[in-house]
Write an enzyme that holds these catalytic residues in place. Structure first.
Site, PDB file in Angstrom:
ATOM      1  N   LYS A   1       0.833  -1.210   0.000  1.00 28.54           N
ATOM      2  CA  LYS A   1       0.000   0.000   0.000  1.00 28.54           C
ATOM      3  C   LYS A   1       0.865   1.256   0.000  1.00 28.54           C
ATOM      4  CE  LYS A   1      -3.986  -2.123   2.235  1.00 28.54           C
ATOM      5  NZ  LYS A   1      -4.841  -2.140   3.433  1.00 28.54           N
TER       6      LYS A   1
ATOM      7  N   ALA B   1      -0.764   0.907   5.913  1.00 25.46           N
ATOM      8  CA  ALA B   1      -1.109   0.043   7.050  1.00 25.46           C
ATOM      9  C   ALA B   1      -2.118  -0.999   6.620  1.00 25.46           C
ATOM     10  CB  ALA B   1      -1.660   0.870   8.208  1.00 25.46           C
ATOM     11  N   ASP B   2      -2.068  -2.135   7.292  1.00 27.11           N
ATOM     12  CA  ASP B   2      -3.051  -3.181   7.055  1.00 27.11           C
ATOM     13  C   ASP B   2      -3.275  -3.940   8.350  1.00 27.11           C
ATOM     14  OD1 ASP B   2      -4.465  -4.447   4.560  1.00 27.11           O
ATOM     15  OD2 ASP B   2      -3.936  -6.099   5.888  1.00 27.11           O
ATOM     16  N   THR B   3      -4.504  -4.387   8.549  1.00 29.34           N
ATOM     17  CA  THR B   3      -4.864  -5.120   9.767  1.00 29.34           C
ATOM     18  C   THR B   3      -5.463  -6.462   9.373  1.00 29.34           C
ATOM     19  OG1 THR B   3      -5.292  -3.055  10.942  1.00 29.34           O
ATOM     20  CG2 THR B   3      -6.266  -5.050  11.871  1.00 29.34           C
TER      21      THR B   3
ATOM     22  N   GLY C   1       0.103  -4.157  10.535  1.00 24.62           N
ATOM     23  CA  GLY C   1       1.411  -3.845   9.975  1.00 24.62           C
ATOM     24  C   GLY C   1       1.426  -2.409   9.492  1.00 24.62           C
TER      25      GLY C   1
END
Length: 192
Positions: free
Chosen positions: A52, A68-70, A105
């Site tokens: 991203k 960011a990623d969850t 992250g």
């Protein structure tokens, strides 16, 4: 000071960065979110956050970009966002009465450097009845969230306890993000 860009369309991440008084713009770019089956959850969430950030940074190399990623993980299996009501119900049934992990992250990049990290929080769900799950599904809240729940909304009523960073479960570990941004010479506003 370089401009700060949040590479996310998540309203929660936007609200969190605003909460700690950063001045930023939002830019998103389509990214391939497929994961390799042999990746660990930690590798997967770092990979997604980096993809991203890279996609937006390639269009804005003058900026500092946050990606960011969850993800939600139960028994080592990654639960993504549900594609329909039945998938959301199945995920919530899997999480019912159980402990799972939420990993967020974060990748921050500029023309000078790149840093990635992840934060893991353990979440214990209450035992959920089918009626509770259906009522939550009827709210519409689960459908754009990893693991089919949002701790900052009605999903808070499903969570018995957490061990770790609440903000990471929402989508952005604020303290660690702020400290990392400082290493990129990005500071929050001190007043309105």
């Amino acid at each position: 000071m370089k401009p700060l860009i949040l590479a996310s369309s998540s309203p929660r991440r936007k609200e969190l960065l605003q909460q700690i008084r950063y001045q930023f713009t939002i830019r998103t770019s389509e990214t391939d979110e497929r994961l390799e089956p042999d990746w660990s959850p930690e590798d997967a969430v770092i990979h997604l956050s980096r993809k991203k950030a890279e996609a937006v940074f390639s269009l804005h190399p003058e900026a500092v970009v946050i990606g960011a990623d969850t993800i939600v993980v139960v028994d080592g299996v990654i639960l993504g966002k549900p594609f329909d009501r039945q998938a959301a119900k199945s995920m919530l049934q899997q999480l019912s009465g159980r402990r799972h992990q939420v990993l967020t992250g974060v990748t921050i990049m500029s023309s000078l450097k790149e840093t990635s990290f992840f934060n893991q929080t353990n979440v214990q769900m209450y035992e959920l009845t089918d009626e509770e799950i259906d009522r939550y599904l009827d709210s519409g809240e689960p459908f754009d969230k990893a693991g089919s729940y949002g701790i900052q909304g009605l999903g808070a009523t499903l969570v018995k306890e957490i061990q770790g960073d609440y903000y990471s479960v929402m989508g952005l570990p604020l303290a660690e993000t702020a400290r990392t941004l400082r290493s990129f010479s990005i500071e929050p506003l001190t007043h309105d």
